[in-house]
Design a protein around this motif. Structure first.
Motif: not given
Length: 73
Positions: A8-16, A19
């Protein structure tokens, strides 16, 4: 349902990161659009100046008919 916190943290960092990249690209596009507008404005000014030079050259030829060289040379 067992969700891995690391995933989850990896996916969130990829989204950041994605963006931030999109914002950066949009900023560059806007900058290029502004440069294009500046280019068009400068081109219009140069064309106006060319017209003025041609008018002045025509007037100079009228007043000095023996002038052989162009003032643009």
């Amino acid at each position: 349902m067992n969700i891995d916190l690391g995933l989850v943290l990896t996916l969130i960092s990829y989204l950041v990161i994605i963006t931030a990249y999109i914002v950066r690209v949009e900023s560059r596009v806007k900058s290029l659009e502004n440069l294009h507008l500046d280019y068009k404005e400068h081109l219009n000014i140069l064309q106006d100046l060319k017209g003025e030079i041609i008018k002045l050259e025509t007037e100079l030829k009228h007043h000095c008919p023996y002038q052989k060289k162009s003032i643009r040379d």
